[in-house]
Write a protein that holds these residues in place. Structure first.
Motif, mmCIF file in Angstrom:
data_model
loop_
_atom_site.group_PDB
_atom_site.id
_atom_site.type_symbol
_atom_site.label_atom_id
_atom_site.label_comp_id
_atom_site.label_asym_id
_atom_site.label_seq_id
_atom_site.Cartn_x
_atom_site.Cartn_y
_atom_site.Cartn_z
ATOM 1 N N VAL A 125 0.847 -1.210 0.000
ATOM 2 C CA VAL A 125 0.000 0.000 0.000
ATOM 3 C C VAL A 125 0.879 1.256 0.000
ATOM 4 N N PHE A 126 1.861 1.295 0.888
ATOM 5 C CA PHE A 126 2.757 2.467 0.925
ATOM 6 C C PHE A 126 3.565 2.572 -0.362
ATOM 7 N N THR A 127 3.995 1.417 -0.890
ATOM 8 C CA THR A 127 4.741 1.446 -2.159
ATOM 9 C C THR A 127 3.881 2.021 -3.274
ATOM 10 N N GLY A 128 2.630 1.586 -3.344
ATOM 11 C CA GLY A 128 1.741 2.086 -4.388
ATOM 12 C C GLY A 128 1.466 3.568 -4.246
ATOM 13 N N ILE A 129 1.191 4.011 -3.022
ATOM 14 C CA ILE A 129 0.860 5.432 -2.813
ATOM 15 C C ILE A 129 2.083 6.312 -3.062
ATOM 16 N N MET A 130 3.205 5.966 -2.440
ATOM 17 C CA MET A 130 4.396 6.827 -2.567
ATOM 18 C C MET A 130 4.993 6.761 -3.979
ATOM 19 N N GLY A 131 5.018 5.561 -4.542
ATOM 20 C CA GLY A 131 5.630 5.422 -5.867
ATOM 21 C C GLY A 131 4.693 5.762 -7.004
ATOM 22 N N GLY A 132 3.390 5.445 -6.828
ATOM 23 C CA GLY A 132 2.458 5.675 -7.917
ATOM 24 C C GLY A 132 1.867 7.061 -7.922
ATOM 25 N N ALA A 133 1.427 7.518 -6.747
ATOM 26 C CA ALA A 133 0.771 8.827 -6.686
ATOM 27 C C ALA A 133 1.774 9.975 -6.606
ATOM 28 N N PHE A 134 2.910 9.768 -5.953
ATOM 29 C CA PHE A 134 3.851 10.880 -5.724
ATOM 30 C C PHE A 134 5.204 10.679 -6.408
ATOM 31 N N ASP A 135 5.388 9.585 -7.133
ATOM 32 C CA ASP A 135 6.638 9.335 -7.878
ATOM 33 C C ASP A 135 7.885 9.446 -6.992
ATOM 34 N N MET A 136 7.785 8.985 -5.745
ATOM 35 C CA MET A 136 8.921 9.105 -4.827
ATOM 36 C C MET A 136 9.917 7.952 -4.966
ATOM 37 N N LEU A 137 9.468 6.805 -5.471
ATOM 38 C CA LEU A 137 10.311 5.607 -5.417
ATOM 39 C C LEU A 137 10.872 5.190 -6.767
ATOM 40 N N ILE A 138 10.205 5.559 -7.842
ATOM 41 C CA ILE A 138 10.624 5.048 -9.155
ATOM 42 C C ILE A 138 11.960 5.658 -9.560
ATOM 43 N N THR A 139 12.737 4.892 -10.293
ATOM 44 C CA THR A 139 14.063 5.350 -10.736
ATOM 45 C C THR A 139 14.046 5.842 -12.179
ATOM 46 N N HIS A 140 13.078 5.373 -12.984
ATOM 47 C CA HIS A 140 12.974 5.796 -14.377
ATOM 48 C C HIS A 140 11.509 5.874 -14.767
ATOM 49 N N ASP A 141 11.235 6.499 -15.910
ATOM 50 C CA ASP A 141 9.864 6.534 -16.416
ATOM 51 C C ASP A 141 9.429 5.103 -16.782
ATOM 52 N N PRO A 142 8.335 4.598 -16.185
ATOM 53 C CA PRO A 142 7.957 3.193 -16.442
ATOM 54 C C PRO A 142 7.472 2.920 -17.860
ATOM 55 N N LEU A 143 7.144 3.959 -18.623
ATOM 56 C CA LEU A 143 6.656 3.751 -19.994
ATOM 57 C C LEU A 143 7.725 4.045 -21.042
ATOM 58 N N SER A 144 8.850 4.622 -20.650
ATOM 59 C CA SER A 144 9.900 4.991 -21.606
ATOM 60 C C SER A 144 10.805 3.804 -21.903
ATOM 61 N N GLN A 145 11.291 3.774 -23.153
ATOM 62 C CA GLN A 145 12.233 2.734 -23.560
ATOM 63 C C GLN A 145 13.639 3.327 -23.582
ATOM 64 N N PHE A 146 14.614 2.555 -23.116
ATOM 65 C CA PHE A 146 15.988 3.025 -23.001
ATOM 66 C C PHE A 146 16.879 2.199 -23.940
ATOM 67 N N SER A 147 17.649 2.895 -24.710
ATOM 68 C CA SER A 147 18.480 2.240 -25.719
ATOM 69 C C SER A 147 19.462 1.247 -25.078
ATOM 70 N N GLY A 148 19.514 0.057 -25.639
ATOM 71 C CA GLY A 148 20.465 -0.950 -25.182
ATOM 72 C C GLY A 148 20.073 -1.667 -23.912
ATOM 73 N N MET A 149 18.852 -1.456 -23.398
ATOM 74 C CA MET A 149 18.449 -2.082 -22.132
ATOM 75 C C MET A 149 17.403 -3.173 -22.321
#
Length: 489
Positions: free
Chosen positions: A145-169
């Motif tokens: 629940v805390f992961t979803g709220i902090m990471g999903g609603a406030f973008d506090m936990l994510i390290t990269h854009d979850p929809l973006s594609q990164f070259s060579g990854m």
């Protein structure tokens, strides 16, 4: 930049960790064998302070081995987490994850400390902290629940854009450094990349927000429908009960997956049927709150009237915001039914998500109805209900303020279990590509996109599958703890 290992500078603890796992497995097997084949040692003795003495012999020895090996494993996990928070990526992938999740750890610690401190004043919720199983389940659930709220609603936990594609990854393993990373970029894909070169960790966190948003709310709406219809069916019985029970059985007789397929079919969506269903099903919470407050404050009109205006006004606004999309309740090529103007629409839910939400409520509501109806049939024969009838209380007051509170134990347990069922259902829907967008980071969709390369790159599918499993496990353990404590209540 070198790829990260799993434990980095803490790798010296790995041998101890593996030994602890082996010790725990052996002690579990030994406990099972002893319970099956050891001779009964008779009743336990009593200490001078009135407590029971610990079992002796093989039974006591196996119990001690199981307890100590479990505590040792938990202690080592805590060492990894705390060491990871301090060392960061120097402690490898686990270190990077631990430091990234620091806000979640802090929130969990504060929640547990406050709850345990005031548990005697918190009713059934406080008693949950007397149950080890309940606390473990509650901890797992609140972690996501805390992961979803902090990471999903406030973008506090994510390290990269979850929809973006990164070259060579593309399909890179956990701990792979990001190619061509700028100074402001996070330098690694902590849990690897998927088949479209997107960060699995960030998609995992965003997927938790989708689950946290939909599953509890859909379950709550299903309970509102089930309680509003189940209470009068059980209390009045007769033709009303027969009619509502027939409708519930009719819906339950329909295959769930086939029903979802029908609801998300473009031709069905074009007719507006999911929107009409939403307009009907989402109205039940308003009816429930109106009847609840009116029954409670019927004899105090000076309190009841302003309270109803404020509460129902807010609920009606939320209702219209929920069923309206771009200023319309239904909009197709043939006709348009206007809804709440866009400037007043504060709940943004796209059509696919609304269809999934409605389908989950529609499937769950009949089961809740049957449970509530059965409880009402049983409780209405109790003496305190007869006493309320003798006092001249109205039927809805008796149903909502006498019967419903005394049915709260089974309903709370079912609520927890049903959230787990709904979570699995959402994962199944995403897996089959129903309702949600193909690029949605929800766990079911992510598992489906990762399964094609499961034999070569299992991390993309296994990570969300593990998250789904731990959340449902936590909900089941929480339900067990609540059931245990509600029986003692």
């Amino acid at each position: 930049m070198e790829p990260l290992t799993w434990t980095g500078a803490l790798s010296g603890l790995n041998v101890v960790f593996y030994l602890s796992i082996v010790a725990l497995a052996v002690s579990i097997l030994a406990s099972i064998a002893v319970s099956m084949f050891a001779r009964d040692t008779g009743p336990l003795g009593v200490n001078s302070d009135g407590t029971l003495m610990a079992p002796t012999g093989l039974v006591g020895l196996s119990a001690k081995a199981l307890r100590y090996s479990f505590f040792a494993l938990v202690a080592l996990v805590l060492v990894y987490v705390v060491g990871g928070v301090v060392l960061g990526t120097r402690a490898g992938i686990i270190g990077g994850l631990s430091r990234n999740m620091l806000p979640v750890w802090i929130a969990l610690i504060v929640l547990f400390v406050v709850s345990i401190t005031f548990k005697r004043k918190l009713g059934l919720y406080g008693k949950l902290f007397d149950s080890t199983i309940g606390m473990i389940g509650f901890g797992l659930v609140m972690f996501w629940v805390f992961t979803g709220i902090m990471g999903g609603a406030f973008d506090m936990l994510i390290t990269h854009d979850p929809l973006s594609q990164f070259s060579g990854m593309k399909n890179k393993l956990p701990g792979t450094p990001l190619r061509g990373a700028e100074a402001d970029d996070y330098q690694w894909f902590l849990l690897g990349g998927d088949n479209l070169a997107r960060d699995v960790f960030s998609r995992l966190v965003k997927g938790a927000w989708i689950v946290v948003k939909i599953a509890p709310m859909a379950t709550l709406f299903a309970f509102m429908v089930g309680i509003t219809l189940g209470l009068p069916a059980g209390y009045y019985s007769g033709r009303l009960d027969t009619f509502l029970s027939f409708l519930a059985n009719l819906i339950l007789a329909f295959p769930v997956i086939l029903l979802f397929y029908l609801l998300v079919t473009p031709e069905i969506v074009e007719t507006g049927i999911p929107n009409y269903m939403a307009a009907v099903l989402f109205f039940f919470p308003i009816v429930f709150c109106a009847v609840l407050l009116n029954a409670r404050y019927y004899t105090q009109p000076s309190v009841r009237t302003p309270l109803l205006i404020v509460v129902l006004g807010g609920l009606l606004w939320a209702y219209l915001s929920l069923i309206s999309n771009n200023g319309a309740i239904v909009a197709n090529d043939s006709y348009r039914i206007p809804g709440l103007p866009a400037m007043l629409d504060w709940i943004d839910m796209d059509g696919g998500l609304l269809t999934v939400f409605v389908a989950v409520v529609f499937v769950n509501a009949p089961t809740v109805f049957r449970i509530v109806r059965g409880l009402a049939l049983d409780i209405k024969t109790r003496d305190y209900v007869a006493a309320a009838q003798t006092r001249g209380e109205g039927p809805w007051y008796i149903m909502l303020w006498e019967i419903l509170p005394n049915a709260r134990g089974p309903l709370i347990v079912d609520f927890c279990l049903r959230i787990g069922y709904t979570t699995i259902l959402l994962g199944t829907l995403g897996f089959f590509g129903l309702g949600l967008e193909s690029e949605s980071p929800d766990w079911g969709t992510t598992i489906n996109s990762g399964r094609r390369l499961l034999s070569l790159y299992p991390h993309a599918a296994m990570v969300p599958a593990f998250a789904l499993m731990t959340l449902v496990l936590g909900l089941n353990l929480l339900a067990d703890g609540l059931r245990e404590e509600s029986l003692r209540d």
